[in-house]
Design a protein around this motif. Structure first.
Motif, PDB file in Angstrom:
ATOM      1  N   ASP A 100       3.545   6.206  -8.479  1.00  0.00           N
ATOM      2  CA  ASP A 100       4.220   7.451  -8.108  1.00  0.00           C
ATOM      3  C   ASP A 100       5.579   7.211  -7.457  1.00  0.00           C
ATOM      4  OD1 ASP A 100       2.219   9.030  -9.134  1.00  0.00           O
ATOM      5  OD2 ASP A 100       1.139   9.191  -7.235  1.00  0.00           O
ATOM      6  N   GLU A 101       5.615   6.312  -6.487  1.00  0.00           N
ATOM      7  CA  GLU A 101       6.860   6.097  -5.749  1.00  0.00           C
ATOM      8  C   GLU A 101       7.736   5.024  -6.383  1.00  0.00           C
ATOM      9  OE1 GLU A 101       6.335   5.484  -1.602  1.00  0.00           O
ATOM     10  OE2 GLU A 101       5.050   7.250  -1.335  1.00  0.00           O
ATOM     11  N   HIS A 102       7.132   4.103  -7.110  1.00  0.00           N
ATOM     12  CA  HIS A 102       7.892   2.986  -7.685  1.00  0.00           C
ATOM     13  C   HIS A 102       7.472   2.757  -9.139  1.00  0.00           C
ATOM     14  CE1 HIS A 102       9.195   2.108  -3.591  1.00  0.00           C
ATOM     15  NE2 HIS A 102       7.915   2.120  -3.219  1.00  0.00           N
ATOM     16  N   PRO A 103       7.745   3.705 -10.022  1.00  0.00           N
ATOM     17  CA  PRO A 103       7.255   3.585 -11.400  1.00  0.00           C
ATOM     18  C   PRO A 103       7.769   2.357 -12.149  1.00  0.00           C
ATOM     19  CG  PRO A 103       8.840   5.381 -11.199  1.00  0.00           C
ATOM     20  CD  PRO A 103       8.498   4.956  -9.805  1.00  0.00           C
ATOM     21  N   GLU A 104       9.008   1.958 -11.896  1.00  0.00           N
ATOM     22  CA  GLU A 104       9.530   0.793 -12.600  1.00  0.00           C
ATOM     23  C   GLU A 104       8.878  -0.486 -12.099  1.00  0.00           C
ATOM     24  OE1 GLU A 104      11.319   0.897 -15.343  1.00  0.00           O
ATOM     25  OE2 GLU A 104      11.070   3.069 -15.111  1.00  0.00           O
ATOM     26  N   GLN A 105       8.583  -0.556 -10.801  1.00  0.00           N
ATOM     27  CA  GLN A 105       7.843  -1.698 -10.275  1.00  0.00           C
ATOM     28  C   GLN A 105       6.443  -1.748 -10.876  1.00  0.00           C
ATOM     29  OE1 GLN A 105       7.854  -2.121  -6.009  1.00  0.00           O
ATOM     30  NE2 GLN A 105      10.021  -1.610  -5.824  1.00  0.00           N
ATOM     31  N   ALA A 106       5.837  -0.581 -11.030  1.00  0.00           N
ATOM     32  CA  ALA A 106       4.506  -0.527 -11.635  1.00  0.00           C
ATOM     33  C   ALA A 106       4.542  -1.046 -13.064  1.00  0.00           C
ATOM     34  CB  ALA A 106       3.968   0.903 -11.596  1.00  0.00           C
ATOM     35  N   LYS A 107       5.583  -0.699 -13.800  1.00  0.00           N
ATOM     36  CA  LYS A 107       5.710  -1.207 -15.176  1.00  0.00           C
ATOM     37  C   LYS A 107       5.916  -2.715 -15.182  1.00  0.00           C
ATOM     38  CE  LYS A 107       7.556   2.837 -17.614  1.00  0.00           C
ATOM     39  NZ  LYS A 107       8.645   3.310 -18.506  1.00  0.00           N
ATOM     40  N   LEU A 108       6.747  -3.210 -14.260  1.00  0.00           N
ATOM     41  CA  LEU A 108       6.954  -4.660 -14.162  1.00  0.00           C
ATOM     42  C   LEU A 108       5.627  -5.365 -13.912  1.00  0.00           C
ATOM     43  CD1 LEU A 108      10.220  -4.993 -12.009  1.00  0.00           C
ATOM     44  CD2 LEU A 108       9.928  -5.661 -14.401  1.00  0.00           C
ATOM     45  N   LEU A 109       4.832  -4.796 -13.024  1.00  0.00           N
ATOM     46  CA  LEU A 109       3.538  -5.391 -12.730  1.00  0.00           C
ATOM     47  C   LEU A 109       2.632  -5.350 -13.951  1.00  0.00           C
ATOM     48  CD1 LEU A 109       1.461  -6.605 -10.836  1.00  0.00           C
ATOM     49  CD2 LEU A 109       0.901  -4.281 -10.059  1.00  0.00           C
ATOM     50  N   ALA A 110       2.595  -4.215 -14.637  1.00  0.00           N
ATOM     51  CA  ALA A 110       1.752  -4.103 -15.827  1.00  0.00           C
ATOM     52  C   ALA A 110       2.148  -5.133 -16.877  1.00  0.00           C
ATOM     53  CB  ALA A 110       1.850  -2.696 -16.405  1.00  0.00           C
ATOM     54  N   ARG A 111       3.443  -5.294 -17.089  1.00  0.00           N
ATOM     55  CA  ARG A 111       3.903  -6.282 -18.076  1.00  0.00           C
ATOM     56  C   ARG A 111       3.511  -7.697 -17.660  1.00  0.00           C
ATOM     57  NH1 ARG A 111       8.785  -2.943 -17.894  1.00  0.00           N
ATOM     58  NH2 ARG A 111       8.909  -1.688 -19.808  1.00  0.00           N
TER      59      ARG A 111
END
Length: 204
Positions: A100-111
């Motif tokens: 929610d607050e850091h969507p791009e960080q979440a994507k980096l983590l998922a990748r």
């Protein structure tokens, strides 16, 4: 800009992995963004009555051949994990803790989690492994192992993942990867070319 494309995937899905390497670039070509939604196919299969592909006679053997073929075709890093099918609970919770607050960080983590699992063959089921990947990937942004480990056990984060899975079922999601483009559902890595065409033409 039009609505984001919804991308549903399970961290244990090799087809979801291949889709994750392409979906954002494909969407950007058409001026779109992508909202990522990790889900748990095990929970969804309780609704559909399906079983994991690897547990199905004939289909499991086909999958192991098919995903290697896709990796060679696309040039994607790929090592079939001994731990497959992986338990994606910890990885999914860590994602939603950030989303929610850091969507791009979440994507980096998922990748990074996907790469660790299908690029390097690691077992990404244990919470300690997820926390280690997160700290390695996002440590420079202030994310440490202790914070991720705590988040994975946070009741609010657990509830968020359950809510996301329930919402996915409500929207008709039954596999990984699954894309929803302006209300139109597409299932499977091999539907990305169709998604591309749909976005280019406005549908048919």
């Amino acid at each position: 800009m039009s609505d984001p494309i919804d991308f549903y995937f399970d961290f244990g899905s090799p087809y979801g992995y291949f889709a994750s390497l392409r979906i954002d670039e494909l969407a950007a070509k058409h001026g779109r963004t992508v909202t990522w939604h990790p889900v748990l196919l095990g929970a969804i299969f309780k609704v559909t009555g399906m079983k994991p592909n690897l547990e199905q006679p004939l289909r499991g053997e086909y999958l192991t051949q098919d995903v290697g073929r896709i990796a060679r075709l696309t040039g994607a890093p790929f090592t079939f994990p001994d731990s497959a099918p992986a338990n994606g609970v910890a990885a999914s919770r860590a994602f939603y803790w950030l989303a929610d607050e850091h969507p791009e960080q979440a994507k980096l983590l998922a990748r990074a989690i996907y790469h660790a699992h299908f690029g390097e063959g690691q077992d990404i089921g244990p919470a300690d492994t997820v926390a280690e990947i997160a700290a390695k990937t996002l440590g420079s942004l202030g994310i440490d192992r202790a914070a991720v480990t705590a988040a994975i056990q946070d009741p609010a984060v657990k509830d968020r993942l359950r809510s996301e899975v329930d919402d996915a079922v409500e929207r008709g999601v039954f596999g990984s990867p699954f894309f929803i483009v302006d209300g139109e559902p597409f299932w499977g890595w091999d539907r990305l070319d169709m998604v591309d065409r749909w976005l280019a033409t406005g549908g048919w």
